[in-house]
Design a protein around this motif. Structure first.
Motif, short mmCIF file in Angstrom:
data_model
loop_
_atom_site.label_atom_id
_atom_site.label_comp_id
_atom_site.label_asym_id
_atom_site.label_seq_id
_atom_site.Cartn_x
_atom_site.Cartn_y
_atom_site.Cartn_z
N THR A 10 -52.52 -24.03 -9.85
CA THR A 10 -51.33 -23.97 -8.97
C THR A 10 -51.98 -23.52 -7.58
O THR A 10 -53.20 -23.08 -7.41
CB THR A 10 -50.18 -23.10 -9.33
N ASP A 13 -49.82 -18.52 -3.31
CA ASP A 13 -48.63 -18.38 -2.62
C ASP A 13 -48.67 -17.80 -1.13
O ASP A 13 -47.80 -17.73 -0.66
CB ASP A 13 -47.67 -17.76 -3.31
N SER A 24 -51.81 -14.49 -11.34
CA SER A 24 -50.48 -14.80 -11.39
C SER A 24 -49.89 -13.39 -11.85
O SER A 24 -50.29 -12.62 -12.57
CB SER A 24 -50.01 -15.59 -12.47
N LEU A 35 -45.58 -14.92 -8.83
CA LEU A 35 -46.33 -15.26 -7.72
C LEU A 35 -47.80 -15.39 -7.95
O LEU A 35 -48.19 -14.63 -8.80
CB LEU A 35 -46.36 -13.90 -6.72
N SER A 36 -48.12 -16.48 -7.28
CA SER A 36 -49.83 -16.84 -7.61
C SER A 36 -50.74 -16.52 -6.43
O SER A 36 -50.43 -16.83 -5.26
CB SER A 36 -49.96 -18.35 -8.19
#
Length: 74
Positions: A10, A13, A24, A35-36
């Motif tokens: 991913t 963020d 994460s 949230l990453s």
């Protein structure tokens, strides 16, 4: 709340960051999704939090021993 390593690929963020996320953060339902964060952003966030929140030192075990001696003498 828990923090764990990402199992899938991913994007980070943080606004303006284009790195891939390594960690994460889950609030287990308080925020709708996890949230990453990439490693660089996580270190930056840790440094900012460390300026605001400083951990307190644990009480020394020697103080309790002195208190016990005073109670025994009375």
């Amino acid at each position: 709340m828990e923090l764990f390593e990402c199992k899938h690929v991913t994007k980070c963020d943080f606004y303006g960051c284009t790195n891939l996320a390594k960690y994460s953060f889950s609030t287990k339902g308080v925020i709708k999704r996890d949230l990453s964060f990439c490693e660089e952003c996580m270190k930056g966030m840790y440094n900012c939090i460390a300026k605001l929140q400083v951990p307190r030192a644990l009480e020394s075990p020697y103080k309790t021993i002195k208190k016990l001696r005073i109670k025994d003498e009375k």
